[in-house]
Design a protein around this motif. Sequence first.
Motif, PDB file in Angstrom:
ATOM      1  N   THR A 173       0.824  -1.207   0.000  1.00 17.07           N
ATOM      2  CA  THR A 173       0.000   0.000   0.000  1.00 17.07           C
ATOM      3  C   THR A 173       0.859   1.258   0.000  1.00 17.07           C
ATOM      4  OG1 THR A 173      -0.203  -0.203   2.408  1.00 17.07           O
ATOM      5  CG2 THR A 173      -2.004  -1.081   1.069  1.00 17.07           C
ATOM      6  N   ALA A 174       2.006   1.188   0.674  1.00 18.80           N
ATOM      7  CA  ALA A 174       2.938   2.322   0.598  1.00 18.80           C
ATOM      8  C   ALA A 174       3.445   2.488  -0.830  1.00 18.80           C
ATOM      9  CB  ALA A 174       4.102   2.119   1.561  1.00 18.80           C
ATOM     10  N   GLY A 175       3.714   1.357  -1.489  1.00 22.88           N
ATOM     11  CA  GLY A 175       4.127   1.417  -2.892  1.00 22.88           C
ATOM     12  C   GLY A 175       3.037   1.975  -3.786  1.00 22.88           C
ATOM     13  N   LEU A 176       1.796   1.589  -3.503  1.00 29.37           N
ATOM     14  CA  LEU A 176       0.677   2.122  -4.274  1.00 29.37           C
ATOM     15  C   LEU A 176       0.548   3.637  -4.085  1.00 29.37           C
ATOM     16  CD1 LEU A 176      -2.040  -0.604  -3.575  1.00 29.37           C
ATOM     17  CD2 LEU A 176      -0.826  -0.217  -5.718  1.00 29.37           C
ATOM     18  N   ALA A 177       0.717   4.079  -2.836  1.00 30.57           N
ATOM     19  CA  ALA A 177       0.659   5.518  -2.578  1.00 30.57           C
ATOM     20  C   ALA A 177       1.769   6.249  -3.323  1.00 30.57           C
ATOM     21  CB  ALA A 177       0.770   5.777  -1.068  1.00 30.57           C
TER      22      ALA A 177
END
Length: 504
Positions: A289-293
């Motif tokens: 999710t950090a990568g998606l952000a």
Amino acid sequence: MRTLREPPSVESSLREVEGRRNSGNVRSKHGQRDLTTGHIGATLIMFALPTLGSNILQALNGSINAIWVGRYLGEGALAATSNANIILFLTFGAVFGFGMAATILIGQRLGQNDIEGARQAFGAAVGLVVSCATIVAAFGWVFAPEILDLLATPRGAMPLALAYLRVIFLGLPASMMMLLVMMGLRGTGDSMTPLWFMILSAILDGGLNPLLIAGIGPFPQMGIAGSAAATLVASHVSLLGLIAYTYRQDLPLRLRGHELRYLIPKRAMTRAIVRKGFPIGAQMLAMSTAGLAMIGLVNRLGVDTAAAFAVSQQLWTYIQMPGLAIGAAVSSMAAQNIGAGRWDRVGDITKYGLILNMTLTSVIVGALILFDRPVLTLFVSGASPALPIAQHILLITNWNFIVFAATMVLFSTVRANGAVIAPLIILIVALYPVRIGFALLGELWLGADALWWSFPLGSFATVVMAVWYYRHGHWRTGAPVVPDDSEGQAHGVSEPGGRLQPTG
């Protein structure tokens, strides 16, 4: 022709393992290693090298696919695969934790010479992971457009990303099963068998990519979907081959007869895998999710920056390889030694892992800094506007993976004794308040550079907290993960304090 024979009994398998240990022969005819004996540094290197080879092949496979996509279809398609691959990593994270928990269980059980228990853990993990992966794949296929919208995928890349992502979702159950079997085999001390089947997968995937993208010969012209279809075919063929080989060679994790019932996990085993696997999976989800952000922030800067970031991610895959391979080796070694009560070796396993991991990662980082342009032009042309952006990104971010390598070893050691909550908390703090927070706030002063500087800042925060927890946390006093119908009793007989005192 090989003749069929009756599978060995659990008792004879235990006698064989104990005989190898007593005779000093730590390697079986099928490649399994007893990781509780021998020189720690040499054993770690010999066990980690095939895993590193598998990671290299997997990364090369992804890079070759990216080269075909970038060269045939352009920067927009390359950005599309980057968006789709971060979603794939997210879905892997949803079920990966169960496989990692099973690997720890397998290592601990084999350290106790309990082959039946190792098979129970493996069977339970297969049942859980394949079920979850099938559900995730179905939801992913249906909601792929909405997922890409949430990423702010550039309009020009949306059709390509959707076509690629949906085919990738079709292959998710086989890919997860392949990963689980490989992880399980490494838990038994066998890192060579996964290497051979990763070679097969890489050859099939890399060879089929241009044929299916461009429609060469009898193959249909599928465009970007052809790249995903090549991965789907390679995953299924390699998985079937690995399963057939496991049974033909009678490897420790094969399930026969009454053992097939282990595929329907019992309550105690399910509870143990979920209790330890969920936090590990949550760590993967936090990273995803950090990568998606981050992808969402990068996509706002245009297709050229998105393509440059996609190329940077390809190179980061190689820089991370020693960290991941040696981290996996440290986890398997530490789990077996903890299961055997060999706490006197656990601290040295961590020490050798840190030295080896940081040294190898430093060499790769230095080489990529010196030769960044020749490597980057494999993915984009020398005249591409994405090239100087990618060079700038790598100059800022590459060195932080040396810190990442140290963190991987520390996390792998503490997880081997079932400590999974503290690494999850550390990772969440480092990724969100630190990395994403700095990327958002720092943009006011540093512009786009705030995105790239957030990576080393987050890694530094992670390693500081990981070192503190390794030195001062209570992970050593926890019991190994031993599922039983009475957990309190199982924990009582497994308390490491009743054996050799930990020195790490």
